[in-house]
Design a protein around this motif. Structure first.
Motif, PDB file in Angstrom:
ATOM      1  N   LEU A 137      17.146  -3.384  49.566  1.00  0.00           N
ATOM      2  CA  LEU A 137      17.687  -2.075  49.215  1.00  0.00           C
ATOM      3  C   LEU A 137      17.332  -1.118  50.356  1.00  0.00           C
ATOM      4  CD1 LEU A 137      16.675  -1.782  45.448  1.00  0.00           C
ATOM      5  CD2 LEU A 137      18.898  -2.430  46.380  1.00  0.00           C
ATOM      6  N   LYS A 138      18.324  -0.427  50.864  1.00  0.00           N
ATOM      7  CA  LYS A 138      18.102   0.451  52.002  1.00  0.00           C
ATOM      8  C   LYS A 138      17.676   1.834  51.535  1.00  0.00           C
ATOM      9  CE  LYS A 138      21.293  -2.164  54.888  1.00  0.00           C
ATOM     10  NZ  LYS A 138      22.537  -2.158  55.695  1.00  0.00           N
ATOM     11  N   SER A 139      16.654   2.339  52.192  1.00  0.00           N
ATOM     12  CA  SER A 139      16.037   3.601  51.807  1.00  0.00           C
ATOM     13  C   SER A 139      17.061   4.721  51.655  1.00  0.00           C
ATOM     14  CB  SER A 139      14.990   3.983  52.859  1.00  0.00           C
ATOM     15  OG  SER A 139      14.431   5.233  52.575  1.00  0.00           O
ATOM     16  N   HIS A 140      17.040   5.360  50.483  1.00  0.00           N
ATOM     17  CA  HIS A 140      17.874   6.527  50.152  1.00  0.00           C
ATOM     18  C   HIS A 140      19.375   6.232  50.132  1.00  0.00           C
ATOM     19  CE1 HIS A 140      14.322   8.934  50.049  1.00  0.00           C
ATOM     20  NE2 HIS A 140      14.026   8.663  51.305  1.00  0.00           N
ATOM     21  N   HIS A 141      19.769   4.958  50.129  1.00  0.00           N
ATOM     22  CA  HIS A 141      21.176   4.638  49.946  1.00  0.00           C
ATOM     23  C   HIS A 141      21.514   4.727  48.453  1.00  0.00           C
ATOM     24  CE1 HIS A 141      22.428   2.414  53.870  1.00  0.00           C
ATOM     25  NE2 HIS A 141      21.534   3.349  54.124  1.00  0.00           N
ATOM     26  N   ARG A 142      22.731   5.086  48.163  1.00  0.00           N
ATOM     27  CA  ARG A 142      23.210   5.229  46.792  1.00  0.00           C
ATOM     28  C   ARG A 142      23.944   3.951  46.390  1.00  0.00           C
ATOM     29  NH1 ARG A 142      27.962   7.274  44.825  1.00  0.00           N
ATOM     30  NH2 ARG A 142      28.584   7.778  46.959  1.00  0.00           N
ATOM     31  N   VAL A 191      26.404 -12.300  36.397  1.00  0.00           N
ATOM     32  CA  VAL A 191      27.020 -12.012  37.685  1.00  0.00           C
ATOM     33  C   VAL A 191      26.984 -10.498  37.886  1.00  0.00           C
ATOM     34  CG1 VAL A 191      29.171 -12.039  39.022  1.00  0.00           C
ATOM     35  CG2 VAL A 191      28.530 -14.030  37.626  1.00  0.00           C
ATOM     36  N   ASP A 192      26.499 -10.070  39.047  1.00  0.00           N
ATOM     37  CA  ASP A 192      26.471  -8.651  39.394  1.00  0.00           C
ATOM     38  C   ASP A 192      27.362  -8.383  40.591  1.00  0.00           C
ATOM     39  OD1 ASP A 192      23.716  -6.598  38.660  1.00  0.00           O
ATOM     40  OD2 ASP A 192      24.178  -8.419  37.569  1.00  0.00           O
ATOM     41  N   ILE A 193      27.999  -7.214  40.594  1.00  0.00           N
ATOM     42  CA  ILE A 193      28.657  -6.700  41.796  1.00  0.00           C
ATOM     43  C   ILE A 193      27.924  -5.427  42.169  1.00  0.00           C
ATOM     44  CG2 ILE A 193      30.801  -5.871  42.818  1.00  0.00           C
ATOM     45  CD1 ILE A 193      32.336  -7.451  40.724  1.00  0.00           C
ATOM     46  N   LEU A 194      27.366  -5.391  43.373  1.00  0.00           N
ATOM     47  CA  LEU A 194      26.554  -4.254  43.803  1.00  0.00           C
ATOM     48  C   LEU A 194      27.174  -3.608  45.032  1.00  0.00           C
ATOM     49  CD1 LEU A 194      23.937  -2.679  43.219  1.00  0.00           C
ATOM     50  CD2 LEU A 194      22.768  -4.198  44.836  1.00  0.00           C
ATOM     51  N   PHE A 195      27.524  -2.334  44.885  1.00  0.00           N
ATOM     52  CA  PHE A 195      28.120  -1.540  45.959  1.00  0.00           C
ATOM     53  C   PHE A 195      27.039  -0.675  46.602  1.00  0.00           C
ATOM     54  CE2 PHE A 195      31.497  -2.451  42.989  1.00  0.00           C
ATOM     55  CZ  PHE A 195      32.636  -2.623  43.752  1.00  0.00           C
ATOM     56  N   ASP A 196      26.889  -0.785  47.908  1.00  0.00           N
ATOM     57  CA  ASP A 196      26.064   0.135  48.686  1.00  0.00           C
ATOM     58  C   ASP A 196      27.010   1.219  49.190  1.00  0.00           C
ATOM     59  OD1 ASP A 196      24.674   1.546  50.632  1.00  0.00           O
ATOM     60  OD2 ASP A 196      23.743  -0.221  51.525  1.00  0.00           O
ATOM     61  N   CYS A 197      26.874   2.423  48.653  1.00  0.00           N
ATOM     62  CA  CYS A 197      27.844   3.495  48.913  1.00  0.00           C
ATOM     63  C   CYS A 197      27.450   4.370  50.096  1.00  0.00           C
ATOM     64  CB  CYS A 197      28.022   4.341  47.658  1.00  0.00           C
ATOM     65  SG  CYS A 197      28.522   3.388  46.204  1.00  0.00           S
ATOM     66  N   ASP A 198      26.819   3.774  51.084  1.00  0.00           N
ATOM     67  CA  ASP A 198      26.448   4.511  52.289  1.00  0.00           C
ATOM     68  C   ASP A 198      27.702   5.040  52.982  1.00  0.00           C
ATOM     69  OD1 ASP A 198      24.567   5.302  54.436  1.00  0.00           O
ATOM     70  OD2 ASP A 198      25.664   3.799  55.592  1.00  0.00           O
ATOM     71  N   SER A 199      27.655   6.278  53.448  1.00  0.00           N
ATOM     72  CA  SER A 199      28.842   6.887  54.051  1.00  0.00           C
ATOM     73  C   SER A 199      29.183   6.281  55.410  1.00  0.00           C
ATOM     74  CB  SER A 199      28.638   8.397  54.205  1.00  0.00           C
ATOM     75  OG  SER A 199      27.488   8.669  54.993  1.00  0.00           O
ATOM     76  N   ASN A 200      28.198   5.684  56.084  1.00  0.00           N
ATOM     77  CA  ASN A 200      28.444   5.119  57.412  1.00  0.00           C
ATOM     78  C   ASN A 200      28.807   3.641  57.376  1.00  0.00           C
ATOM     79  OD1 ASN A 200      27.861   7.564  58.822  1.00  0.00           O
ATOM     80  ND2 ASN A 200      25.671   7.178  58.516  1.00  0.00           N
ATOM     81  N   GLN A 201      28.039   2.861  56.623  1.00  0.00           N
ATOM     82  CA  GLN A 201      28.293   1.421  56.560  1.00  0.00           C
ATOM     83  C   GLN A 201      28.257   0.927  55.115  1.00  0.00           C
ATOM     84  OE1 GLN A 201      25.260  -0.043  59.426  1.00  0.00           O
ATOM     85  NE2 GLN A 201      26.991  -0.723  60.674  1.00  0.00           N
ATOM     86  N   PRO A 202      29.257   1.263  54.324  1.00  0.00           N
ATOM     87  CA  PRO A 202      29.278   0.803  52.929  1.00  0.00           C
ATOM     88  C   PRO A 202      29.508  -0.707  52.850  1.00  0.00           C
ATOM     89  CG  PRO A 202      31.361   1.826  53.485  1.00  0.00           C
ATOM     90  CD  PRO A 202      30.456   2.051  54.670  1.00  0.00           C
TER      91      PRO A 202
END
Length: 281
Positions: free
Chosen positions: A92-97, A65-76
């Protein structure tokens, strides 16, 4: 962030992490950071920035089981992923952390509002399946330092439980893992003293899949590990070592589960310097 290890030391450390998602590593713009967990229920934490290419990224079967956070500053966002049973596209969104938490093989955290079977081949929004998770979600996606994100998740997870498997399932998981997925059902019957039907019923109730499906995952992960960490791999020998009936069977299975042939996969790993991308924190 972290430090640079020798290649030999890195390989030894990576051997401690049994589940592999190599396409994530190769989707990193630069470095892929790993941090081992001191909690046996969690395999490791990871962090990377997605590259700017249009290449597809894939998740492969790993039994985790994975939990994956997209830490984008606008739409996390954050999602909980159950293991796929074949290679699947992931966006995976380009250059998102990204920051990720991967649980150990077969572990299902008890805070999830879904069953083990509902997790397999599915993913869910983090805040929808984990009660009272808004605060930890907000804290993690706003934090830019990987080590601090790990600390925040540890604080959230402290005191949480994992779902307890039956002793039968625990024994079968141990045997499948030790044999790298090459054990036969008849052998499991002899080992446990239970019928195939009972083993399958209990295993699916605990892990959401059959022992055969779990064995396929372990064999897939074993093949990937061998290719990742050896300069030369004889695929005929690898197929035999992993209990496949012949090399063509191994090639078909690998392509389904990893989305490419072993030969092409090996060239991609070497071309993109798989090990050189990884930084152990």
């Amino acid at each position: 962030m972290g430090y640079v290890m020798s290649k030999h030391a890195l390989v030894n450390r990576l051997a401690e992490i049994r589940s592999k998602q190599p396409w994530l590593v190769m989707s990193a713009a630069k470095n892929f950071y790993l941090s081992r967990s001191d909690n046996p229920a969690i395999s490791h934490y990871y962090s990377f920035e997605a590259n700017g290419s249009n290449e597809q990224a894939f998740a492969i079967p790993d039994g985790c089981v994975d939990i994956l956070f997209d830490c984008d500053s606008n739409q996390p966002t954050a999602e909980v992923f159950g293991t796929p049973m074949a290679a699947i596209d992931i966006e995976l969104k380009s250059h998102h952390r990204y920051f990720g938490v991967r649980f150990a093989f077969g572990i299902v955290p008890d805070f999830l509002r879904v069953s083990a079977e509902e997790l397999v081949e599915h993913h869910y929004q983090f805040i929808e399946v984990i009660p009272e998770s808004n605060q930890v979600f907000e804290s993690i996606v706003k934090q830019e330092n990987f080590t601090d994100q790990v600390a925040l998740f540890k604080q959230f997870y402290n005191g949480q439980e994992t779902r307890q498997h039956s002793s039968l399932t625990a024994q079968v998981v141990k045997t499948i893992s030790e044999t790298r997925g090459s054990v036969r059902v008849e052998e499991l019957e002899d080992l446990t003293g239970f019928s195939t039907r009972t083993i399958q019923r209990q295993f699916k109730a605990d892990l959401g899949m059959s022992p055969k499906a779990f064995s396929r995952i372990i064999r897939c992960q074993s093949a990937v590990y061998n290719i990742n960490h050896n300069d030369q791999v004889a695929f005929s020998e690898l197929a035999c070592d992993l209990g496949f009936s012949d090399q063509p069977h191994f090639l078909r299975e690998f392509k389904k589960l990893v989305n490419t042939t072993p030969m092409v996969y090996q060239s991609r790993v070497k071309e993109q310097s798989y090990l050189d991308r990884i930084r152990y924190v």
